[in-house]
Design an enzyme around this catalytic site. Structure first.
Site, short mmCIF file in Angstrom:
data_model
loop_
_atom_site.label_atom_id
_atom_site.label_comp_id
_atom_site.label_asym_id
_atom_site.label_seq_id
_atom_site.Cartn_x
_atom_site.Cartn_y
_atom_site.Cartn_z
N GLU A 1 -10.07 5.48 2.88
CA GLU A 1 -10.82 4.35 3.41
C GLU A 1 -9.83 3.26 3.75
O GLU A 1 -8.72 3.24 3.21
CB GLU A 1 -11.81 3.83 2.36
CG GLU A 1 -11.23 2.85 1.33
CD GLU A 1 -10.20 3.48 0.38
OE1 GLU A 1 -10.18 4.72 0.28
OE2 GLU A 1 -9.41 2.73 -0.23
N LYS B 1 0.81 -1.22 0.00
CA LYS B 1 0.00 0.00 0.00
C LYS B 1 0.85 1.27 0.00
O LYS B 1 0.44 2.29 -0.54
CB LYS B 1 -0.94 0.01 1.21
CG LYS B 1 -2.01 -1.09 1.19
CD LYS B 1 -3.04 -0.84 0.11
CE LYS B 1 -4.19 -1.85 0.18
NZ LYS B 1 -5.11 -1.71 -0.98
N SER C 1 1.76 -9.51 -0.69
CA SER C 1 1.40 -8.09 -0.66
C SER C 1 1.60 -7.47 0.72
O SER C 1 1.80 -6.27 0.83
CB SER C 1 -0.05 -7.91 -1.10
OG SER C 1 -0.90 -8.70 -0.31
#
Lengths: 397, 257
Positions: free
Chosen positions: A109, A87, A376
């Site tokens: 969010e 991210k 990830s």
């Protein structure tokens, strides 16, 4: 790929209230101005390398490869990035862009909390205010990440509307953006929402496949046979796929969260169970009922617990360039435990969906074949929930 | 010629909004008829959506109650057919793009024409995406209503020059819901709109009191009220129609002064 502005085949578009239109147009113009600007590229690249710890490692998982007895398995270690997930790539890009645009405040969010933590981190680094919307249900599942965001100076607002999960957090962040546009950038966390977000987020995440490509060529002298990543909105997957789209020999496999199974109502597998729709600013595939009411989806993974998929994935599915497969909670939890015991790496439960599918296909592939799995994120945040899933008391919280 | 025009022929229009099926369609019907009897000029019928991103908490809750009560798009078309036996007041649907898309644009808009719905309002369908439904709307003579927001600025001319039915002017930033004060310079927005079109302008978002309605209608051709009506209905369905009727009467009087 997009013949019309912001479209991927028939998918994408800008289905948002008029109040937001000038904001997304302003964002698009700013992005087009800065994306090829050498100073912007240099600044972002320095942040990636010196702050986030890029390039992330491409690690040969030798024990896992031996155990499965088929294709060679490589792990793309996005879990080793600062803040523990992919991210941060997107967030550093968007925060830098927002700052250049003169914005003073970021809103975001978050589902699992990884995007919220990354946004709070970038905001702290760049001296921006930060407000994160998180479904109330998720604030309970991911209490540690709520604390991390607050520690980083962000305000976390629990969202109680709807199902109190990721989709409601997105809705609430969009509502907040219509309330306060002038000084605020909506730092969207995935390759979804209205144009230009799916393109911007993909471009910032494409560093993953760019690195995989050069790393695997260096280590193996050839391209991988398959790249596997988990898909919620789909940002780590598109980042992992993007620079391989033209390399037709590389299978691109996205793993969706099937929850308790695609034949149950407790699933979040959009490609497997959804159909074409318009929601959250985009045309794409969504889990919905016959009248277009968005389904209350479910997955053990808060980060994949979303009823839609990014428009570029919808397009890659339509054209057959990428495959999307469902992986259940149980399979993901088994893979979570498997990777911990086999390689000493605890993956995020989201990433464990990709690991699970790799363990299914690797044994049937020849030993000279290569699979790259994108990890990830790291799994520390999930330990309490997985312990609970396995029937242990809440002793780890 | 659209039926919507009639709503603005007798002076300033009062446009109440109601969520169909909140808490049930019988209550919706009683309230709509009370609105008509008490001077409403155009009715905005909301088709509930699971995730109404342009709505504040009051209308979000109404959407949830209606869906929990089991209302569907099909049932609402049946309801409108029935309602049309007793009133010829101009009516428009207000819902979200996915409700229309999922039902099938052709089927949805054709049924609008057949049941007597004069227009549709979709807050998540901006100018750039209106081609999604506009050709079908034209085919069946149903107006696709456009929005102008406080942030529209240089977009006003483009939107207004192609607008049909009426223009929905959003009074303030943010989502639907009552506000104690509206600070946007609505007058200059309406002025800019008038330079590009002569279709009527109605102002909505945040209006609840007769004073606000009078002021907003003073700047434009009408006032739209939603959340305040939903609150009245939610006080209890037994005498909801009486409360709504009395409220509509007061609001209509205020804007007509």
């Amino acid at each position: 790929m997009s013949d019309k502005k912001g479209r991927f085949g028939i998918h994408g578009g800008q289905y948002i209230p008029e109040t937001l239109m000038n904001a997304v147009i302003e964002l698009e113009e700013a992005y087009n101005r800065f994306k090829d600007d050498p100073d912007f590229i240099k600044e972002l690249s320095d942040l990636f390398n010196d702050y986030a710890g890029r390039p992330s490692r491409l690690y040969f998982a030798e024990r896992m490869t031996q155990d499965l007895g088929g294709a060679k398995i490589y792990l793309k270690r996005e879990d080793l990035n600062h803040t523990g997930a992919h991210k941060i790539n997107n967030v550093l890009g968007q925060a830098l862009l927002a700052k250049k645009m003169g914005k003073r405040r970021l809103i975001a969010e978050t589902g699992a909390g990884q995007h919220g933590v990354a946004t709070a981190t970038a905001a702290a680094l760049m001296g921006l205010e930060c407000v994160v919307f998180m479904g109330e249900e998720d604030t309970k599942r991911q209490a540690l990440n709520v604390y991390r965001m607050r520690l980083l100076g962000a305000e976390v607002i629990p969202v109680t509307s709807g199902t109190g999960t990721l989709k409601d957090a997105v809705s609430e962040a969009m509502r907040e953006w219509t309330r306060r546009i002038e000084d605020t950038h909506y730092c969207l966390g995935s390759v979804m929402g209205p144009h230009p977000f799916p393109t911007i987020v993909r471009d910032f995440q494409a560093v993953i496949s760019k690195e995989i490509k050069s790393q695997i060529l260096e280590k193996e002298g050839k391209l991988p046979d398959a790249v596997i990543a988990c898909v919620g909105g789909g940002s780590n997957a598109i980042g992992s796929f993007y620079n391989f789209i033209e390399d037709k020999s590389v299978r691109l496999i996205g793993c969706e969260a099937a929850g308790r199974g695609v034949d149950t109502l407790e699933t979040a597998a959009t490609i497997a169970t959804g159909r074409e729709g318009i929601f959250h600013g985009m045309k794409s595939y969504f889990c919905q009922d016959e009248f277009g009411q968005i389904a209350p989806v479910y997955s053990i993974s808060a980060g994949l617990d979303y009823p839609g998929i990014g428009p570029e994935h919808a397009y890659l599915h339509d054209t057959g360039r990428a495959e999307y497969v469902p992986v259940t909670d149980e399979e993901a939890v088994e893979a979570f435990e498997y990777l911990a015991k086999t390689e000493g790496i605890i993956p995020a439960i989201e990433s464990a969906h990709a690991v699970a599918y790799a363990t299914k296909i690797a044994p049937d592939m020849d030993k000279d074949r290569i699979i790259v799995i994108t990890l990830s994120g790291r799994g520390d945040k999930d330990c309490a929930a997985i312990a609970r899933y396995r029937g242990e008391e809440n002793i780890y919280e | 010629m659209s039926n919507i025009k009639k709503a603005f022929e007798k002076g300033k229009a009062f446009i109440p909004f109601i969520t169909c099926g909140d808490p049930d369609l019988e209550t919706t019907k009683a309230c709509v008829l009370a609105m008509v009897q008490n001077g409403a000029d155009l009715i905005e019928l909301g088709i509930p959506f699971s995730d109404p991103t342009a709505e504040g908490p009051v209308i979000q809750a109404a959407n949830e109650r209606a869906l929990q009560g089991g209302v569907t798009t099909s049932k609402i078309f049946e309801f409108v057919k029935d309602l049309r036996k007793t009133t010829d007041i101009p009516m428009v649907f207000m819902t979200y793009a996915n409700v229309v898309f999922s039902y099938g644009a052709e089927k949805f808009i054709k049924q609008c024409m057949e049941t007597g719905i004069d227009g549709i309002i979709l807050p998540d369908l901006p100018f750039e995406e209106k081609e999604e439904f506009l050709p079908v709307c034209h085919k069946y003579g149903v107006d696709l209503i456009s929005f102008i927001a406080p942030t529209s600025k240089d977009r006003i001319k483009m939107i207004a020059s192609e607008a049909e039915g009426f223009l929905y002017i959003v009074s303030s930033l943010g989502v639907t819901g009552t506000r104690s004060e509206i600070t946007t310079d609505i007058e200059s927005i309406v002025k800019a709109v008038r330079e590009s079109t002569d279709i009527p302008c109605a102002i909505g978002f945040g209006i609840s009191t007769p004073e606000q309605a009078k002021k907003m209608a003073g700047f434009s051709d009408g006032a739209i009220v939603g959340s305040a009506i939903i609150k009245l209905i939610n006080e209890g369905k037994e005498d909801a129609a009486a409360r709504v009727g009395e409220y509509v009467c007061r609001m209509k009087e205020a804007i007509g002064d």
